[in-house]
Design a protein around this motif. Structure first.
Motif, PDB file in Angstrom:
ATOM      1  N   ARG A 119       0.845  -1.191   0.000  1.00  0.00           N
ATOM      2  CA  ARG A 119       0.000   0.000   0.000  1.00  0.00           C
ATOM      3  C   ARG A 119       0.883   1.244   0.000  1.00  0.00           C
ATOM      4  O   ARG A 119       2.083   1.174   0.197  1.00  0.00           O
ATOM      5  N   GLY A 120       0.258   2.396  -0.182  1.00  0.00           N
ATOM      6  CA  GLY A 120       0.908   3.680   0.043  1.00  0.00           C
ATOM      7  C   GLY A 120       2.180   3.893  -0.735  1.00  0.00           C
ATOM      8  O   GLY A 120       2.270   3.622  -1.940  1.00  0.00           O
ATOM      9  N   ASP A 163       5.183  -7.480   1.672  1.00  0.00           N
ATOM     10  CA  ASP A 163       4.243  -6.848   2.593  1.00  0.00           C
ATOM     11  C   ASP A 163       3.625  -7.926   3.478  1.00  0.00           C
ATOM     12  O   ASP A 163       3.263  -8.997   2.991  1.00  0.00           O
ATOM     13  N   LEU A 164       3.494  -7.617   4.768  1.00  0.00           N
ATOM     14  CA  LEU A 164       2.838  -8.533   5.699  1.00  0.00           C
ATOM     15  C   LEU A 164       1.323  -8.369   5.678  1.00  0.00           C
ATOM     16  O   LEU A 164       0.595  -9.206   6.214  1.00  0.00           O
ATOM     17  N   PRO A 172      -2.397  -7.770   0.090  1.00  0.00           N
ATOM     18  CA  PRO A 172      -1.814  -6.555  -0.480  1.00  0.00           C
ATOM     19  C   PRO A 172      -0.580  -6.808  -1.349  1.00  0.00           C
ATOM     20  O   PRO A 172      -0.458  -6.240  -2.436  1.00  0.00           O
ATOM     21  N   ALA A 173       0.344  -7.661  -0.902  1.00  0.00           N
ATOM     22  CA  ALA A 173       1.540  -7.939  -1.699  1.00  0.00           C
ATOM     23  C   ALA A 173       1.173  -8.601  -3.018  1.00  0.00           C
ATOM     24  O   ALA A 173       1.693  -8.240  -4.087  1.00  0.00           O
ATOM     25  N   ARG A 174       0.275  -9.569  -2.953  1.00  0.00           N
ATOM     26  CA  ARG A 174      -0.098 -10.280  -4.178  1.00  0.00           C
ATOM     27  C   ARG A 174      -0.879  -9.381  -5.131  1.00  0.00           C
ATOM     28  O   ARG A 174      -0.736  -9.483  -6.355  1.00  0.00           O
ATOM     29  N   GLN A 175      -1.676  -8.484  -4.592  1.00  0.00           N
ATOM     30  CA  GLN A 175      -2.422  -7.567  -5.454  1.00  0.00           C
ATOM     31  C   GLN A 175      -1.485  -6.645  -6.227  1.00  0.00           C
ATOM     32  O   GLN A 175      -1.694  -6.389  -7.426  1.00  0.00           O
ATOM     33  N   VAL A 176      -0.450  -6.132  -5.558  1.00  0.00           N
ATOM     34  CA  VAL A 176       0.493  -5.250  -6.253  1.00  0.00           C
ATOM     35  C   VAL A 176       1.318  -6.038  -7.273  1.00  0.00           C
ATOM     36  O   VAL A 176       1.550  -5.565  -8.392  1.00  0.00           O
ATOM     37  N   ALA A 177       1.752  -7.245  -6.898  1.00  0.00           N
ATOM     38  CA  ALA A 177       2.475  -8.074  -7.859  1.00  0.00           C
ATOM     39  C   ALA A 177       1.607  -8.371  -9.074  1.00  0.00           C
ATOM     40  O   ALA A 177       2.066  -8.311 -10.227  1.00  0.00           O
ATOM     41  N   THR A 189      -0.028  -7.773 -14.667  1.00  0.00           N
ATOM     42  CA  THR A 189      -1.130  -7.484 -15.582  1.00  0.00           C
ATOM     43  C   THR A 189      -0.733  -6.402 -16.582  1.00  0.00           C
ATOM     44  O   THR A 189      -1.157  -6.420 -17.745  1.00  0.00           O
ATOM     45  N   ALA A 190       0.102  -5.472 -16.147  1.00  0.00           N
ATOM     46  CA  ALA A 190       0.589  -4.410 -17.028  1.00  0.00           C
ATOM     47  C   ALA A 190       1.729  -4.888 -17.922  1.00  0.00           C
ATOM     48  O   ALA A 190       2.241  -4.124 -18.728  1.00  0.00           O
ATOM     49  N   GLY A 191       2.123  -6.154 -17.767  1.00  0.00           N
ATOM     50  CA  GLY A 191       3.169  -6.703 -18.608  1.00  0.00           C
ATOM     51  C   GLY A 191       4.538  -6.778 -17.964  1.00  0.00           C
ATOM     52  O   GLY A 191       5.525  -7.095 -18.630  1.00  0.00           O
TER      53      GLY A 191
END
Length: 321
Positions: A35-36, A56-57, A70-75, A80-82
């Motif tokens: 996040r952030g 991220d924990l 959160p970590a998996r969402q950012v990864a 997804t953006a390539g």
């Protein structure tokens, strides 16, 4: 776009680059990247061609709870953006978590070039109400959570240098204005962030021989940790207005410091906020009085007052005005 996944959860594909290729080929670890500011840094590095380990924990703003979401969402957002990314959900304030963080970069992408230490949370109290557990928790995540990943990454880079493979390695630590000036109600956080500056200076001096540059930033941005501080800026700006408190404003400097382009810049602390970048000059000798012998207490006091009259007035701690 076709993608494939390896055993560490990394999804590989051809990145859709952003503004450039400043970090093409580099592998970057960002802690607290769910996040952030950490999320903004991870996405910005990926946009410049880096392969990113997103740590991220998934805890709350006070360090409670935990989730790998959160970590998996950012990864996933990066892939997804390539781009190329892998999630890491270990606790970097433990020796095992720091070791697995570096191992994830090496096993997934075959190298490690940049470490961005960013993980943290708050347990704000006035000093007379600050209990030992809140002190220890904040010191642990901020200061120990910087030290252990830094030590583990540095050991790897030293081994590389001694094996005849000198790295072009970068570390960006995250301090705060609270660590530079102090902040009312944040004695634990201010002390930890001041410690990070000291750690940065020592690491820069010790690791330069191995090809490692170490710098720190003191960012100001709208995140979960600062939502009360920047309450008036929490509302989204009107269309066409510059969002001065967006965490994405800080990331360009972090990306540059984490790239090979920052060659020769080490042991420095930068403030970054909105469109402003400031080099913080730190402690320097100011006016001095030397009598060549021991002072009596009253004489030392008179000399100190005379010296203070010749210095710039100290900036107050945040919240003290």
């Amino acid at each position: 776009m076709a993608t494939s996944s390896d055993g560490h959860g990394a999804v590989r594909g051809r990145p859709e680059r952003g503004e450039g290729e400043l970090c093409a080929g580099r592998v970057v670890v960002v802690t607290g990247a769910g996040r952030g500011l950490g999320r903004a840094h991870a996405l910005a590095f990926a946009a410049e061609g880096a392969r990113v380990v997103v740590n991220d924990l998934g805890v709350g703003a006070d360090g409670a709870g935990g989730s790998d979401g959160p970590a998996r969402q950012v990864a996933d957002e990066i892939t997804t953006a390539g781009g190329e990314a892998v999630a890491h959900t270990g606790d970097v304030a433990t020796r095992e978590g720091a070791a697995s963080l570096v191992a994830t970069a090496l096993e997934t992408f075959g190298r490690l070039d940049t470490l961005v230490n960013n993980a943290g949370f708050l347990r704000d109290r006035m000093l007379v109400n600050l209990d030992e557990d809140d002190w220890d928790a904040v010191m642990r995540v901020h200061l120990k959570g910087h030290f252990l990943p830094l030590r583990t990454a540095a050991a790897h880079w030293r081994a590389e240098a001694r094996a005849g493979r000198p790295p072009v390695a970068r570390v960006v630590n995250t301090s705060s204005g609270a660590g530079l000036l102090g902040s009312v109600g944040q004695g634990n956080y201010s002390a930890a962030k001041a410690g990070i500056v000291g750690l940065t200076l020592v690491a820069a001096a010790e690791l330069g021989r191995y090809g490692v540059q170490v710098n720190a930033i003191a960012p100001a941005a709208r995140t979960r940790m600062t939502e009360r501080t920047f309450a008036e800026a929490m509302a989204a700006p009107r269309e066409g207005e510059f969002d001065a408190m967006a965490p994405e404003n800080v990331s360009p400097l972090v990306v540059w410091l984490g790239s090979a382009a920052s060659d020769g810049v080490t042991g420095r602390v930068f403030e970054a906020e909105a469109g402003r970048i400031t080099v913080m000059e730190g402690w320097r000798p100011g006016p001095t009085a030397d009598r060549g012998a021991r002072w009596a207490p009253a004489e030392a006091g008179a000399a100190a007052r005379e010296l203070l009259a010749r210095t710039k007035e100290a900036r107050p701690a945040y919240g003290a005005e």
